[in-house]
Design an enzyme around this catalytic site. Structure first.
Site, short mmCIF file in Angstrom:
data_model
loop_
_atom_site.label_atom_id
_atom_site.label_comp_id
_atom_site.label_asym_id
_atom_site.label_seq_id
_atom_site.Cartn_x
_atom_site.Cartn_y
_atom_site.Cartn_z
N ARG A 190 52.89 19.95 58.51
CA ARG A 190 52.31 20.68 59.64
C ARG A 190 51.10 21.52 59.27
O ARG A 190 50.16 21.64 60.06
CB ARG A 190 53.40 21.56 60.27
CG ARG A 190 54.49 20.74 60.93
CD ARG A 190 55.71 21.57 61.21
NE ARG A 190 56.40 21.97 59.99
CZ ARG A 190 57.50 22.69 59.95
NH1 ARG A 190 58.03 23.12 61.08
NH2 ARG A 190 58.09 22.98 58.81
N TYR A 200 66.68 6.78 58.93
CA TYR A 200 66.14 5.44 59.19
C TYR A 200 66.95 4.39 58.41
O TYR A 200 67.94 4.72 57.77
CB TYR A 200 64.65 5.40 58.84
CG TYR A 200 63.84 6.33 59.73
CD1 TYR A 200 63.90 6.21 61.12
CD2 TYR A 200 63.07 7.35 59.20
CE1 TYR A 200 63.19 7.07 61.95
CE2 TYR A 200 62.36 8.21 60.03
CZ TYR A 200 62.44 8.06 61.40
OH TYR A 200 61.75 8.93 62.22
N GLN A 205 53.73 5.01 53.34
CA GLN A 205 55.17 5.24 53.48
C GLN A 205 55.82 3.98 54.03
O GLN A 205 55.55 3.57 55.16
CB GLN A 205 55.43 6.42 54.41
CG GLN A 205 56.90 6.76 54.52
CD GLN A 205 57.14 7.96 55.41
OE1 GLN A 205 56.83 7.93 56.60
NE2 GLN A 205 57.72 9.00 54.85
C1 LIG Z 1 54.29 15.41 63.91
C2 LIG Z 1 55.16 15.06 62.73
C3 LIG Z 1 55.41 13.73 62.42
C4 LIG Z 1 56.20 13.39 61.32
N1 LIG Z 1 56.37 12.07 60.99
C5 LIG Z 1 57.02 11.76 59.84
C6 LIG Z 1 57.05 10.42 59.38
O1 LIG Z 1 56.47 9.50 59.97
N2 LIG Z 1 57.74 10.18 58.24
C7 LIG Z 1 58.37 11.18 57.52
O2 LIG Z 1 58.96 10.92 56.48
N3 LIG Z 1 58.34 12.45 57.94
C8 LIG Z 1 57.66 12.77 59.05
N4 LIG Z 1 57.56 14.08 59.42
C9 LIG Z 1 58.17 15.13 58.56
C10 LIG Z 1 57.14 15.64 57.52
O3 LIG Z 1 56.75 14.63 56.64
C11 LIG Z 1 57.70 16.82 56.70
O4 LIG Z 1 58.83 16.34 55.99
C12 LIG Z 1 58.09 18.00 57.58
O5 LIG Z 1 57.10 18.26 58.54
C13 LIG Z 1 58.30 19.26 56.73
O6 LIG Z 1 57.15 19.59 56.01
P1 LIG Z 1 56.14 20.78 56.48
O7 LIG Z 1 56.94 22.05 56.53
O8 LIG Z 1 55.08 20.81 55.41
O9 LIG Z 1 55.61 20.42 57.81
C14 LIG Z 1 56.78 14.43 60.52
C15 LIG Z 1 56.53 15.77 60.86
C16 LIG Z 1 55.72 16.09 61.92
C17 LIG Z 1 55.45 17.55 62.21
#
Ligand SMILES: Cc1cc2nc3c(=O)[nH]c(=O)nc-3n(C[C@H](O)[C@H](O)[C@H](O)COP(=O)(O)O)c2cc1C
Length: 407
Positions: free
Chosen positions: A362, A186, A111
């Protein structure tokens, strides 16, 4: 384990999440991609053995492609000094990590991120971070960097060069795909958003002008990696703030990215800077942040402002589906769904609705072997409770992890 996986995903299903599919020539053994989640396993910016183990566990769990979250394109593109930025000194570690993941049967995406004017990086080469316009840098409060400065045209040119060079570097170390971060508040998102971009030159004002830098970055990255290399875009369909980008804008943004040759669009939402809870709905992250924030000043600010920034967005499955469908209908590139996909029923819905791949954040922290488990159990539901405690582990010395289930 990898032998078992090959067998398990080898069967030819038509349009189900366990079937293989390609994106710009890159063959993925199933439809599951690890969403970028900054792991905090790169102390002082160097990939660690812990990072290898983290992604290795996901590889053994059957994910088709994992994503190294937040690879900053330059030193000043980091939110903090423990994020890695793309440079020659970390080539050996990245080579080893990627080779190991390939040997375990998993592809690797990187990324590409830049924080713009939102940073608390102690190693910043300047007094303040640079965004599209002068403004507040809430994250920098504890480090005496409460504001960000506006980029000059020369800074913008340098930034495009950084993306180009980072892309060439990332391809050369073995990444199979790159994901350009256009969302979450960002750097590039700050240019796209009328809320944060107040420029008067041809990088600000009209929609066309605000999209100029993101499209120039995409062109530079494409130029660096060539036409036969998968490029993904992660966007925020809404910033969730008055005066910011909203769902209608996201359709137009997606059309432009599609026309400019992106191979896949990841339909996220929210901003880390102003309204993060839209992105990962469920338990509010404010209590966890107050618990783990080391700076007293920052804790004070969070108590004062936190309630307006960290609004409640109750969790429900596939919370971005309806808006993501609007983008699906507007573009011809691949569609990659992210946001609350945590059961076989949801995966099936996404396939039926024409999405090509599913990013998981998650649920892979609670269930790193989700693809294998889901394949073996038609009624599979992830153990993730969406409590969002994992978000408060983001600066933990142990790196991000699920606090409820260890494996
Ligand atoms: C601990 C954590 C760290 C994350 N770090 C990033 C990141 O570095 N870049 C990004 O685009 N999204 C980040 N996200 C968002 C996830 O990529 C994703 O968009 C979000 O968790 C929703 O998806 P999910 O329901 O499958 O968790 C992060 C989410 C979590 C929980």
């Amino acid at each position: 384990m990898s032998g078992t996986q090959t067998d398990i995903f080898a069967q030819d299903y038509t349009k189900d999440c366990f079937s293989a599919a390609a994106i710009n020539g890159l063959q993925l053994k199933n439809r599951f991609i690890k969403a970028g989640t900054f792991e905090n396993m790169t102390p002082s910016g160097t990939p660690s053995q812990q990072l290898n183990d983290f992604h290795g566990t996901l590889a053994d769990g059957g994910i088709a492609m994992t994503t190294l979250g937040y690879c900053a394109v330059e030193m000043d593109g980091r939110l903090n000094e423990n994020m890695m930025y793309m440079h020659e000194d970390i080539r050996p570690q990245l080579n080893e990590l990627i080779d190991d993941l390939h040997a375990r049967g998993t592809k690797v995406s990187g990324q590409m991120g830049h924080c713009g004017g939102f940073s608390k990086n102690r190693e910043l080469s300047r007094r303040r971070p640079l965004g599209p316009s002068f403004g507040l840098n809430g994250l920098g409060l504890s480090r005496g960097m409460l504001f960000c400065d506006a980029m000059t045209t020369k800074d913008i040119k340098n930034l495009i060069t950084s993306y180009r060079e980072a892309a060439a570097f990332m391809k050369s170390v073995g990444f199979d795909a790159l994901e350009i971060h256009f969302g979450h508040g960002y750097g590039l998102c700050q240019f796209m958003s009328p809320k944060t971009n107040k420029r008067k030159d041809n990088y600000g004002g009209s929609f066309e002008n605000r999209m100029r830098l993101p499209l120039q970055v995409l062109a530079a990255v494409r130029d660096a990696v060539g036409s036969n290399f998968p490029l993904l875009a992660k966007i925020s369909m809404t910033e969730g703030v008055r005066g910011g980008l909203h769902y209608d804008d996201a359709v137009e943004i997606s059309k432009l990215l599609d026309e400019a040759g992106i191979d896949g669009i990841i339909t996220s939402g929210g901003t880390s800077t102003m309204n993060p809870m839209i992105m990962f709905r469920g338990g509010n992250i404010l209590p966890g942040m107050l618990r783990t924030e080391e700076s007293r000043l920052m804790r004070f600010a969070l108590r004062l402002m936190g309630k307006s920034m960290f609004k409640d967005y109750p969790y429900h499955e596939l919370y971005f589906l309806e808006q993501a469908k609007r983008i699906r209908d507007a573009v011809s590139c691949k569609m990659i769904y992210v946001g609350g996909a945590s059961s076989n029923a949801s995966f099936t819905t996404l396939m039926e609705q024409g999405f090509d791949f599913i990013q998981l954040g998650r649920t892979l922290l609670s269930d790193p072997d989700l693809p294998l488990r889901a394949k073996m159990d038609t009624g599979f539901v992830s153990r993730c409770t969406h409590c969002n405690d994992c978000v408060s582990t983001i600066e933990s010395p142990n790196g991000i992890h699920c606090t409820q289930f260890s494996s």
